[in-house]
Scaffold this motif. Structure first.
Motif, PDB file in Angstrom:
ATOM      1  N   ALA A 259       0.837  -1.201   0.000  1.00 47.30           N
ATOM      2  CA  ALA A 259       0.000   0.000   0.000  1.00 47.30           C
ATOM      3  C   ALA A 259       0.875   1.255   0.000  1.00 47.30           C
ATOM      4  N   ILE A 260       1.942   1.224   0.819  1.00 56.07           N
ATOM      5  CA  ILE A 260       2.838   2.386   0.871  1.00 56.07           C
ATOM      6  C   ILE A 260       3.537   2.560  -0.462  1.00 56.07           C
ATOM      7  N   VAL A 261       4.028   1.457  -0.998  1.00 57.84           N
ATOM      8  CA  VAL A 261       4.647   1.505  -2.324  1.00 57.84           C
ATOM      9  C   VAL A 261       3.643   2.045  -3.339  1.00 57.84           C
ATOM     10  N   GLY A 262       2.380   1.654  -3.180  1.00 56.29           N
ATOM     11  CA  GLY A 262       1.341   2.125  -4.085  1.00 56.29           C
ATOM     12  C   GLY A 262       1.261   3.632  -4.090  1.00 56.29           C
ATOM     13  N   PHE A 263       1.338   4.243  -2.916  1.00 57.23           N
ATOM     14  CA  PHE A 263       1.285   5.701  -2.852  1.00 57.23           C
ATOM     15  C   PHE A 263       2.434   6.313  -3.645  1.00 57.23           C
ATOM     16  N   VAL A 264       3.636   5.822  -3.378  1.00 52.65           N
ATOM     17  CA  VAL A 264       4.831   6.411  -4.000  1.00 52.65           C
ATOM     18  C   VAL A 264       4.778   6.258  -5.518  1.00 52.65           C
ATOM     19  N   VAL A 265       4.536   5.057  -5.989  1.00 53.09           N
ATOM     20  CA  VAL A 265       4.638   4.842  -7.438  1.00 53.09           C
ATOM     21  C   VAL A 265       3.445   5.456  -8.172  1.00 53.09           C
ATOM     22  N   ALA A 266       2.307   5.584  -7.488  1.00 52.96           N
ATOM     23  CA  ALA A 266       1.166   6.228  -8.146  1.00 52.96           C
ATOM     24  C   ALA A 266       1.491   7.700  -8.401  1.00 52.96           C
ATOM     25  N   TRP A 267       2.083   8.344  -7.395  1.00 59.01           N
ATOM     26  CA  TRP A 267       2.481   9.744  -7.564  1.00 59.01           C
ATOM     27  C   TRP A 267       3.494   9.860  -8.702  1.00 59.01           C
ATOM     28  N   LEU A 268       4.472   8.963  -8.641  1.00 53.43           N
ATOM     29  CA  LEU A 268       5.537   8.965  -9.648  1.00 53.43           C
ATOM     30  C   LEU A 268       4.957   8.793 -11.051  1.00 53.43           C
ATOM     31  N   SER A 269       4.022   7.870 -11.182  1.00 52.30           N
ATOM     32  CA  SER A 269       3.498   7.565 -12.510  1.00 52.30           C
ATOM     33  C   SER A 269       2.737   8.762 -13.082  1.00 52.30           C
ATOM     34  N   VAL A 270       2.031   9.478 -12.220  1.00 55.53           N
ATOM     35  CA  VAL A 270       1.316  10.663 -12.695  1.00 55.53           C
ATOM     36  C   VAL A 270       2.307  11.727 -13.151  1.00 55.53           C
ATOM     37  N   MET A 271       3.388  11.898 -12.371  1.00 61.00           N
ATOM     38  CA  MET A 271       4.389  12.901 -12.750  1.00 61.00           C
ATOM     39  C   MET A 271       5.030  12.547 -14.091  1.00 61.00           C
ATOM     40  N   VAL A 272       5.337  11.261 -14.268  1.00 66.33           N
ATOM     41  CA  VAL A 272       5.955  10.841 -15.524  1.00 66.33           C
ATOM     42  C   VAL A 272       5.008  11.068 -16.696  1.00 66.33           C
ATOM     43  N   ALA A 273       3.730  10.750 -16.483  1.00 67.41           N
ATOM     44  CA  ALA A 273       2.764  10.953 -17.558  1.00 67.41           C
ATOM     45  C   ALA A 273       2.655  12.442 -17.918  1.00 67.41           C
ATOM     46  N   ALA A 274       2.634  13.286 -16.889  1.00 69.14           N
ATOM     47  CA  ALA A 274       2.535  14.731 -17.132  1.00 69.14           C
ATOM     48  C   ALA A 274       3.788  15.225 -17.846  1.00 69.14           C
ATOM     49  N   LEU A 275       4.927  14.694 -17.422  1.00 68.82           N
ATOM     50  CA  LEU A 275       6.194  15.106 -18.030  1.00 68.82           C
ATOM     51  C   LEU A 275       6.245  14.710 -19.496  1.00 68.82           C
ATOM     52  N   LEU A 276       5.849  13.475 -19.786  1.00 65.81           N
ATOM     53  CA  LEU A 276       5.859  13.018 -21.180  1.00 65.81           C
ATOM     54  C   LEU A 276       4.924  13.871 -22.031  1.00 65.81           C
ATOM     55  N   THR A 277       3.739  14.160 -21.481  1.00 67.93           N
ATOM     56  CA  THR A 277       2.796  15.004 -22.218  1.00 67.93           C
ATOM     57  C   THR A 277       3.433  16.354 -22.533  1.00 67.93           C
ATOM     58  N   SER A 278       4.101  16.934 -21.544  1.00 69.06           N
ATOM     59  CA  SER A 278       4.765  18.223 -21.762  1.00 69.06           C
ATOM     60  C   SER A 278       5.838  18.109 -22.830  1.00 69.06           C
ATOM     61  N   VAL A 279       6.619  17.043 -22.753  1.00 71.39           N
ATOM     62  CA  VAL A 279       7.695  16.849 -23.728  1.00 71.39           C
ATOM     63  C   VAL A 279       7.113  16.810 -25.138  1.00 71.39           C
ATOM     64  N   GLN A 280       6.015  16.069 -25.304  1.00 73.98           N
ATOM     65  CA  GLN A 280       5.419  15.953 -26.634  1.00 73.98           C
ATOM     66  C   GLN A 280       4.896  17.304 -27.118  1.00 73.98           C
ATOM     67  N   LEU A 281       4.318  18.065 -26.209  1.00 72.40           N
ATOM     68  CA  LEU A 281       3.817  19.388 -26.605  1.00 72.40           C
ATOM     69  C   LEU A 281       4.969  20.295 -27.012  1.00 72.40           C
ATOM     70  N   VAL A 282       6.057  20.237 -26.253  1.00 74.84           N
ATOM     71  CA  VAL A 282       7.210  21.082 -26.560  1.00 74.84           C
ATOM     72  C   VAL A 282       7.810  20.674 -27.902  1.00 74.84           C
ATOM     73  N   LEU A 283       7.917  19.370 -28.131  1.00 69.71           N
ATOM     74  CA  LEU A 283       8.428  18.905 -29.431  1.00 69.71           C
ATOM     75  C   LEU A 283       7.521  19.366 -30.566  1.00 69.71           C
ATOM     76  N   SER A 284       6.257  19.632 -30.252  1.00 70.36           N
ATOM     77  CA  SER A 284       5.317  20.089 -31.270  1.00 70.36           C
ATOM     78  C   SER A 284       5.258  21.606 -31.365  1.00 70.36           C
ATOM     79  N   GLY A 285       6.155  22.296 -30.661  1.00 72.25           N
ATOM     80  CA  GLY A 285       6.260  23.731 -30.857  1.00 72.25           C
ATOM     81  C   GLY A 285       5.672  24.598 -29.769  1.00 72.25           C
ATOM     82  N   VAL A 286       5.033  23.991 -28.757  1.00 74.47           N
ATOM     83  CA  VAL A 286       4.537  24.795 -27.641  1.00 74.47           C
ATOM     84  C   VAL A 286       5.739  25.220 -26.803  1.00 74.47           C
ATOM     85  N   PRO A 287       5.826  26.495 -26.416  1.00 72.60           N
ATOM     86  CA  PRO A 287       6.974  26.925 -25.622  1.00 72.60           C
ATOM     87  C   PRO A 287       7.096  26.117 -24.335  1.00 72.60           C
ATOM     88  N   ALA A 288       8.315  25.768 -23.993  1.00 74.23           N
ATOM     89  CA  ALA A 288       8.528  24.940 -22.807  1.00 74.23           C
ATOM     90  C   ALA A 288       7.957  25.594 -21.560  1.00 74.23           C
TER      91      ALA A 288
END
Lengths: 266, 334, 242
Positions: B152-181
């Protein structure tokens, strides 16, 4: 009163030339349309108008009402705000200055063109996707994906997910309603508990839903075994495309190619 | 019903078509197809025929679980993305498949996310969340010596991590598509720092619930081998790599965001003021300098457009949730 | 709160509900339930029973007319108060019970209302005592029988000290023993009740008054003994004598 039937499902049973097309044709046309939009350079207004006309002609043919499609297509709007930044970020001839507090932003013509193009493209893409699902049985879309050689397991999982999606959404809705009914407060006192507690309650609801889903899948599996399931997913063979399907597909794809060609060459 | 999907947009991770340039969208389609192919291969043998109904129902479960929300502040709500939870409960590759089906059906049935952008969306919300969730979760679990509450504790940590990674990847894709960083990174990561905490708390409570109720389901999981008795051990190398990258990303993002304390009390305090909207549009001034590193030219207009972007996003989320509330009031049965 | 004339537990005036698709679910409902009065709500499926119950605590909003619970009008501003006064229990206890333990679930309402810890504990104990489930605090709802889960579901609203209980099909799916103990429980509870049911034996055993709903209208409202003896009336609304 089902809580959950997708508002688009109402349109799937209508009779129209678009509804009558083979799902494979419609999937290919939709993908071709969205790819055409994607490849179109920014600022090709004539081509965009042509693409919009093509789509709306299809909507008219399908008798599903342009209003519905236009309205539902605004789901992409939040992202349009991210694209606003393009107006000020793209290098180009300055159009106007925007002064906010001590700062000044300069909008460029290239930026404005990029922004408007992105929003229109996004809006039309959503409409194309809406068209597909408003005129095609989801099950037929799955069969089309199967015909396009998607892995059987994946399509089978999708079909199962679709079958139980609304069952579980209903269950989740009833839980939410039951929770809402007990979410009380005293007059003038702030209720609602702490954020952590609220999150924990939702977590418990998720856990409950998981266990019920898991046990349901076990029952489904037993029911499948008792009807002779041996681990492989069988589907009926799909029918070959008829001449009207082929004609429409070729016609639409050729039009799309023509629009792209015209936009790139002129 | 529609209101739920509008609510889901507050996550800001379902990229519609038109926002990614074609090469970016297609490149991520390639990555996603590879990941799904591996997942199909790892999960799809005839020996495990149970998996088809199980994974199908699980995809429907994640879909429905994303509806279960809780009020956070100013009309916004916290709810689940589910990738890490799916991976922890079902194993990484089943998790990938389940999430791919969820994201695919959302785009197909509800136009939540584009079709051309689906490759990126599946990768961000399905492949990355599941692999990071599992890949980071397994080594962490060993720290707890396979005790079930550790999950359960691991669940908390990795769930947070996974959301951050997803948000980061989304940002990366937007930036690669020309949206200012400066527009893509700060608001995405800032908002998801908090959304991630909600994800973590829900995941924690869900796993704790399942451990309390059906310990048999998670015993095998906490023992680090075949989760729920379904899946053979996943390939270590790839998952390890993904984990390291994901951890680096997320830790970097957390350091860059001054409010990313991972402290729910902090969130609570902010929420209790009901002043989150005001704070949120102020905060990026503090964040921005850190974000000059990933390719910002530092000009004041770029930074400002980022600030405006944040403010707009928040105003919009607020507006949508208010509109949704109003609509719910009109037709609560719809 | 301290008036000499006792307020009715429930007062419904001219209630009308039209679903967004135009279906008229309820047309002009007038109904008063006195404090402590137990009323059965019967009628065929689709008659509007559940729709009516969901108006009592504002989950559904009236298209026209008004609903007052213990003297408070149901409205946007009173919603949180109203939720505490109406104990809504759904047909499927699994929808209602989403916490890991019986205690947590019965405590949900009081916790949401912001009571201190010891008050919450006291209320949970009292509610479980009332439904005969004392000692089950640490048990998981998942592992209880259907009859036990129904009792716990009732306890989850008793802990909020409601003025009126709104129960949807409380006896559906119960075995005879569980059904009998439910009858006893409902007879003993002091709260006013509006209970939707198809179970005419339950009506006979628990509810002195019976309201027949059909097509969104109240077509009969009289002592149960009178209506249950009227074979023609029961037959015309697809009901069966006990």
């Amino acid at each position: 009163m089902s809580l959950t039937s997708s508002t688009l499902e109402r349109y799937v049973d209508r009779i129209s030339p678009v509804h009558a097309l083979d799902a494979r044709v419609k999937v290919l046309m939709t993908l071709g349309y969205i790819l055409t939009l994607a490849f179109l350079p920014n600022g090709e207004w004539a081509a965009l108008a042509g693409l919009a006309g093509l789509l709306w002609w299809g909507v008219w043919q399908a008798r599903i009402g342009l209003g519905l499609v236009l309205r539902r297509a605004f789901v992409a709007l939040p992202f349009a705000l991210v694209a606003v930044s393009l107006v000020f970020a793209r290098p180009g001839a300055p159009l106007f200055d925007l002064t906010i507090g001590p700062w000044q932003l300069t909008a460029s013509d290239a930026g404005l063109i990029a922004f408007i193009s992105v929003v229109i493209k996004s809006w039309l893409s959503v409409q194309a996707a809406l068209m597909l699902i408003a005129t095609t049985q989801v099950v037929d879309v799955f069969l089309a994906l199967r015909a396009f050689r998607l892995p059987t397991v994946l399509v089978a999982v999708m079909a199962f997910a679709y079958r139980y999606l609304f069952v579980l959404i209903d269950e989740a809705s009833r839980m939410l309603r039951a929770r809402e009914c007990r979410s009380a407060a005293h007059h003038g006192r702030r209720g609602g508990g702490s954020i952590g507690w609220r999150a924990a309650v939702v977590g418990q609801m998720v856990g409950t839903l998981f266990l019920r889903s898991y046990e349901r899948s076990e029952r489904i599996y037993v029911a499948m075994l008792s009807r002779g399931y041996r681990g492989e997913v069988r589907t009926l063979d799909t029918q070959p495309l008829d001449s009207r399907d082929r004609g429409t597909l070729i016609g639409v794809l050729a039009t799309l190619a023509l629009i792209i060609y015209a936009a790139l060459v002129w | 019903m529609e209101s739920q999907w509008l609510d889901g947009l507050a996550l800001g991770l379902h990229i519609p078509d038109g926002f990614l340039t074609t090469p970016v969208a297609l490149a991520w389609w390639v990555l996603t197809v590879v990941a799904i192919a591996v997942a199909v291969r790892r999960t799809g043998s005839e020996l495990d025929e149970r998996q088809v109904p199980l994974m199908g129902v699980m995809a429907a479960f994640i879909f429905a679980a994303q509806m279960l929300n809780f009020p956070v502040l100013g009309g916004t709500s916290g709810h689940l993305l589910g990738g890490a939870l799916a991976a922890l409960l079902l194993g990484p590759w089943s998790g990938v498949l389940v999430m791919a089906v969820v994201v695919g059906l959302q785009a197909l049935l509800f136009q939540d996310g584009g079709l051309l952008a689906m490759g990126a969306n599946i990768f961000n919300m399905g492949v990355a969340t599941a692999l990071v969730g599992y890949g980071a979760g397994m080594p962490l679990l060993r720290l707890f010596g396979g005790r079930s509450w550790g999950l359960a504790i691991v669940g908390f940590v990795v769930a947070w991590l996974s959301v951050m990674v997803a948000a980061l990847l989304t940002s990366v894709q937007l930036v690669l598509s020309g949206v200012p960083a400066a527009v893509a990174f700060p608001p995405m990561l800032f908002v998801h720092t908090f959304i991630g905490i909600g994800e973590g708390l829900i995941t924690f409570a869900a796993i704790a619930f399942i451990i309390a109720t059906r310990p048999d389901l998670v015993k095998s999981l906490a023992g680090v081998v075949s989760p729920a008795g379904l899946e053979r051990r996943a390939g270590g190398g790839l998952i390890g790599g993904v984990t390291v990258v994901g951890l680096l990303f997320a830790v970097g993002a957390a350091l860059a965001s001054p409010l990313a304390s991972g402290d729910p009390d902090g969130l609570e305090r902010v929420a209790e003021d009901q002043g989150f909207l005001g704070r949120a549009s102020d905060a990026p001034y503090a964040i921005l300098p850190d974000y000059t590193i990933p390719g910002i030219d530092g000009s004041i207009s770029t930074i400002l457009s980022g600030v405006i972007g944040v403010a707009l996003v928040f105003v919009l989320i607020y507006g949508i949730t208010q509109a949704v509330r109003a609509r719910r009031g009109d037709a609560p049965n719809a | 709160m301290s008036e000499s004339i006792p307020r009715p537990a429930l007062a419904v005036h001219g209630l009308r509900h039209v679903y967004p698709d135009g279906t008229v679910a309820l047309s002009t409902i007038d109904l008063t339930v006195a404090a402590g009065e137990k009323v059965a709500l019967v009628g065929p499926n689709g008659a509007g029973k559940s729709t009516l119950l969901l108006h009592l605590n504002g989950v559904l909003r009236a298209t026209a007319g008004q609903v007052a619970v213990a003297g408070t009008l149901v409205g946007e501003r009173t919603l949180a108060e109203i939720r505490a006064r109406v104990g809504m229990v759904f047909q499927d206890p699994d929808d209602q019970l989403f916490s890991p333990t019986v205690f947590d679930d019965v405590a949900f309402g009081p916790l949401h209302m912001g009571y201190p810890r010891d008050e919450v504990t006291r209320r949970v104990a009292a509610a479980l005592e009332q439904v005969g489930m004392a000692g089950f605090e640490r048990r998981m709802p998942h592992h209880l029988s259907l009859g036990q889960r129904k009792r716990v579901a009732i306890a989850t609203v008793l802990s909020m000290d409601p003025a009126i209980l709104a129960l949807d099909e409380p006896s559906a799916g119960l075995d005879p023993r569980a059904r009998r103990s439910l009858v006893t429980l409902l007879q003993q509870l002091p709260q006013a009740m509006l209970v939707s049911t198809h179970d005419m034996r339950l009506v006979r055993d628990v509810f002195p008054r019976m309201v027949v709903l059909s097509g969104g209208m109240i077509v009969a409202d009289a002592p149960s003994a009178t209506l249950l003896a009227d074979a023609a009336l029961l037959d015309s609304y697809g009901l069966e004598a006990p």
